[in-house]
Design an enzyme around this catalytic site. Structure first.
Site, short mmCIF file in Angstrom:
data_model
loop_
_atom_site.label_atom_id
_atom_site.label_comp_id
_atom_site.label_asym_id
_atom_site.label_seq_id
_atom_site.Cartn_x
_atom_site.Cartn_y
_atom_site.Cartn_z
N ASP A 30 -5.96 -6.91 -5.91
CA ASP A 30 -5.62 -5.64 -6.80
C ASP A 30 -5.81 -5.92 -8.27
O ASP A 30 -6.00 -5.35 -9.31
CB ASP A 30 -4.35 -5.09 -6.36
CG ASP A 30 -4.32 -4.26 -5.08
OD1 ASP A 30 -5.36 -3.97 -4.80
OD2 ASP A 30 -3.28 -3.93 -4.60
N HIS A 85 2.44 3.11 -2.99
CA HIS A 85 1.46 3.72 -4.13
C HIS A 85 1.84 5.31 -4.11
O HIS A 85 2.05 5.74 -5.54
CB HIS A 85 -0.09 3.47 -3.85
CG HIS A 85 -0.64 2.24 -4.45
ND1 HIS A 85 -0.73 2.23 -5.74
CD2 HIS A 85 -1.20 1.31 -4.17
CE1 HIS A 85 -1.31 1.17 -6.11
NE2 HIS A 85 -1.73 0.55 -4.98
N GLU A 134 -10.35 1.21 3.25
CA GLU A 134 -10.67 0.68 1.81
C GLU A 134 -10.16 -0.72 1.69
O GLU A 134 -11.05 -1.71 1.28
CB GLU A 134 -9.74 1.47 0.91
CG GLU A 134 -9.74 1.14 -0.52
CD GLU A 134 -8.71 1.92 -1.29
OE1 GLU A 134 -7.60 2.38 -0.62
OE2 GLU A 134 -8.73 1.81 -2.52
N HIS A 135 -9.14 -1.18 2.18
CA HIS A 135 -8.66 -2.58 2.31
C HIS A 135 -8.74 -3.15 3.58
O HIS A 135 -7.91 -2.49 4.38
CB HIS A 135 -7.34 -2.75 1.45
CG HIS A 135 -7.07 -2.34 -0.07
ND1 HIS A 135 -6.78 -0.95 -0.22
CD2 HIS A 135 -7.55 -2.72 -0.96
CE1 HIS A 135 -6.84 -0.76 -1.50
NE2 HIS A 135 -7.42 -1.86 -2.02
N HIS A 170 -52.86 18.25 -7.38
CA HIS A 170 -52.59 16.80 -7.22
C HIS A 170 -53.72 16.24 -6.81
O HIS A 170 -54.15 15.20 -7.32
CB HIS A 170 -51.32 16.92 -6.23
CG HIS A 170 -49.93 17.09 -6.57
ND1 HIS A 170 -49.61 18.42 -6.88
CD2 HIS A 170 -48.87 16.21 -6.77
CE1 HIS A 170 -48.07 18.14 -7.11
NE2 HIS A 170 -47.92 16.91 -7.05
N GLN A 230 0.74 -1.32 0.01
CA GLN A 230 0.18 -0.05 0.18
C GLN A 230 0.81 1.17 0.17
O GLN A 230 0.60 2.24 -0.76
CB GLN A 230 -0.97 -0.07 1.13
CG GLN A 230 -2.02 0.79 1.05
CD GLN A 230 -2.83 0.35 -0.30
OE1 GLN A 230 -3.12 1.33 -0.88
NE2 GLN A 230 -3.38 -0.50 -0.31
#
Lengths: 444, 444
Positions: free
Chosen positions: A373, A274, A339-340, A432, A271
């Site tokens: 991934d 990145h 996220e993960h 209406h 991670q």
């Protein structure tokens, strides 16, 4: 940006009095809005809306430094033959890997499609109510160029659209200095992208949202991009749909101390490599084990080509957190809504059952995030920055929409009309009420 | 705002050479961003974030002109007993109508929930992949106060959240001059709202998004509001989820000329009476029938209490459009992608089959939009301003999110690891590749 410093991982303990504040500070991330970027993007959007292809051509020649400068947009409009040629020219092992990944992604997303069929039901008086699910007509996929050009992202964005039944999938990808990424083009061929245009930046987002002479306006734009692309997507939202604006990627590893510490260290690195803002956190009840992971981190770091990025990311935003027990680890994981989320434990399911919020859960020590991934099948576009509390992985459903279908029978209009009229008068909406009442046939 | 002018409805013909441009002009709507509103909202959000309840209290006393001024937020925090009392005090017919509507809305949304169960599948090597669907923990529902306080909107926003399984449903509703709308409180009781706080505006959105001493931060905010509320929702998006920012309401009636023209005229009014920006359009292949609807419009207008609003809306944004045939009407309907689409025709299904984009379709002449607005069951919160091309009615799915679940077996890690490593090296992400490779047990 990358500083050449020693990697120092923050170590926290959940029993500390100020742990909650420490955790909040660790997780704090706010995407900065940059006024210069905002005004540049507003100008580019307005210009492309007004001048179409001519504006896109100028911006592309300038920002992407196209050698000699293209004289028409046709130069950026790749044919299917060029995509197929890129695929054919890939090394066999790479081509096979891309194909395997694509096949597996397709299988998983077909399951998502099967789940959402719409429904219809008929009431005793003949009234029929239902929900229809239909694909979007045309979508745009933004693929970054240069360093962060990821063929896996092409697969992850285009295949769900294809599975949903979207007919036109228009991919834009900038080619800085005119250099095309062959693996990205090959992935487009495999994923069933219908058209590739080598433009990028806010001008590409504008072209997709408003349409130009050669680029048809799309209904939704998905895919990651830099700050200009993100700002442009925010601004065209409403004219077209967009996916989430992604924050930095995150991994949270819950470990019971039974996994090889090298594996966990490498998962954190995967991670952290990145970018410098990526976040890698370990939660573990075993202080000795945490020390082993820390040792692995220092042992393995020198072997990493991206060690500078890893060092900055782990030092600035990483943490090894000692918790009381795995139950507490699960509670903290729900706060983080990562996220993960890797649950690297002997019996992972018992902990997974306690998790309410996570983009993707990787259960058991063989389920490294990197497998997900690329090629397990589930999507790698996942909610970041705690948004897993309310949002979902990218999926087939992002390329579909629902319409309600109402057929009210004559008999149904009699009973429903009285209810609607009562409520409409209560709200002061007399047209209406009258519209409902006109359908009521008074029986004398 | 309302001008006292004669109602003049625009009449267009699809055979006109410039019809496409006329239609584009007719549909054009862009929500204006008002710099004064934007900066006021930014200031309020920052203030509530910093000072919590104290700031909310001050803004509420001031903007809602609370008589004598409340001295603590507790004054705005209604108990369930007050909601139940409001319900008990309603006239019986109104209470029964609300209850019938709520029951029918619940039945429809239960079907949505049944559709989305998640899935899981096991591969031959023991790898398990799946998708889990879970409710949001806590949501906020914004309900406008004053003139546009609609109990039906309380039902339409809260019931899907309840059906999804959301535990905490916090409703905010301003009470200008301290006046509570009893029908709105009754609707909250019926819909299962867990807490009602009588605050509104950007300060209420801020309180829900960031949390205060007495208001817990929510995960998503839904519901309509004025320009301040819309601006605040846009700004907190990311911190929390939001629903769509709605534009003016629209109705598109496709009629084959076989429906009582009074019915169609009243259906157009039922949209036009909402506000001066609302849009009501008729598509019909029969010029004589269009003339009859026009006559009905002029005949019925004087009977309408909201005739000023209807006049402005119909004159500024309405149209009666003569088309070549119903096939062309369907094509134009797909371009318009209307929020509400009535197919008022003898055999509506044949035309419905040609429609790709619409928020809700009302089939057959007894299916007036007003029935759907109140009590058929499907949601009345629908995509406006052509966004039905890519978005859906509010539904149970807006209060749920998905998580991917990946359990990779040891055997699976061997084959998947090679694919992932190949692709990761291709993308220059070596830690990803190594993380996969560490799980591969070389057999010698």
């Amino acid at each position: 940006m990358t500083r050449n410093v020693e990697l120092r991982v923050r170590k926290l303990d959940s029993t500390a009095a100020d742990f909650k504040q420490q955790l909040t500070r660790l997780l704090a991330f706010e995407a900065e809005t940059d006024d210069a970027i905002e005004s540049a993007v507003a100008r580019i959007l307005a210009d492309v809306k007004a001048r179409g292809d001519a504006a896109v051509l100028e911006y592309t020649n300038k920002f992407d430094r196209i050698p000699n400068g293209a004289t028409s947009m046709a130069a950026f409009d790749l044919g299917q033959d060029e995509l197929q040629a890129a695929l054919a020219a890939l090394p066999a092992a790479q081509r096979a890997a891309l194909q395997t990944a694509a096949d597996r992604i397709r299988v998983f997303h077909e399951r998502q499609k099967q789940e959402l069929n719409g429904f219809t039901y008929t009431e005793p008086d003949g009234t029929v109510l239902g929900q229809r699910v239909t694909p979007l007509d045309r979508v745009g996929i933004y693929v970054p160029g240069g360093k962060a050009a990821y063929p896996s992202s092409v697969l992850m964005n285009a295949i769900p659209a294809r599975v949903a039944g979207v007919k036109d999938i228009v991919m834009v990808v900038p080619t800085p200095d005119g250099v095309k990424n062959q693996m990205v083009l090959a992935a487009a061929a495999i994923a069933g992208v219908t058209r590739v245009i080598t433009i990028g930046g806010a001008q590409a987002v504008a072209a997709l949202a408003y349409g130009t002479e050669i680029i048809p306006a799309v209904d939704k734009i998905v895919g990651p991009g830099n700050a200009y692309v993100a700002a442009a997507k925010r601004r065209v939202f409403g004219t077209v749909g967009i996916d989430m604006i992604a924050g930095p990627s995150e991994i949270l590893v819950l470990c019971d101390g039974t996994t090889d510490p090298d594996w966990v260290a490498m998962d954190l690195f995967s991670q952290a490599e990145h970018d410098e803002l990526a976040q890698a956190i370990l939660l573990c009840p075993d202080a000795d084990y945490i020390a082993q992971v820390e040792a692995s981190i220092h042992k393995l770091l020198p072997t990493m080509p991206r060690k500078d990025t890893i060092t900055t990311s782990m030092t600035d935003r990483g943490a090894l957190i000692k918790v009381r027990d795995m139950e507490e680890a699960c509670e903290i994981a729900n706060d983080i809504a990562a996220e993960h989320l890797e649950i690297s434990a002997a019996e992972p399911q018992q902990w997974a059952d306690r998790i309410r919020h996570a983009g993707a859960m990787f259960l058991g020590r063989f389920s490294s995030e990197s497998l997900g991934d690329y090629c397990c099948g589930p999507n790698h576009v996942l909610p970041t920055s705690r948004t897993a509390r309310f949002s979902s992985p990218l999926g087939v459903y992002d390329f579909q929409k629902r319409s309600s279908v109402l057929f009210v029978s004559e008999a149904g209009a009699q009973t429903l009309g009285k209810v609607a009229a009562e409520l409409a008068y209560g709200e002061g909406l007399q047209a209406h009420a009258r519209s409902a009442e006109l359908r009521i046939q008074e029986k004398s």
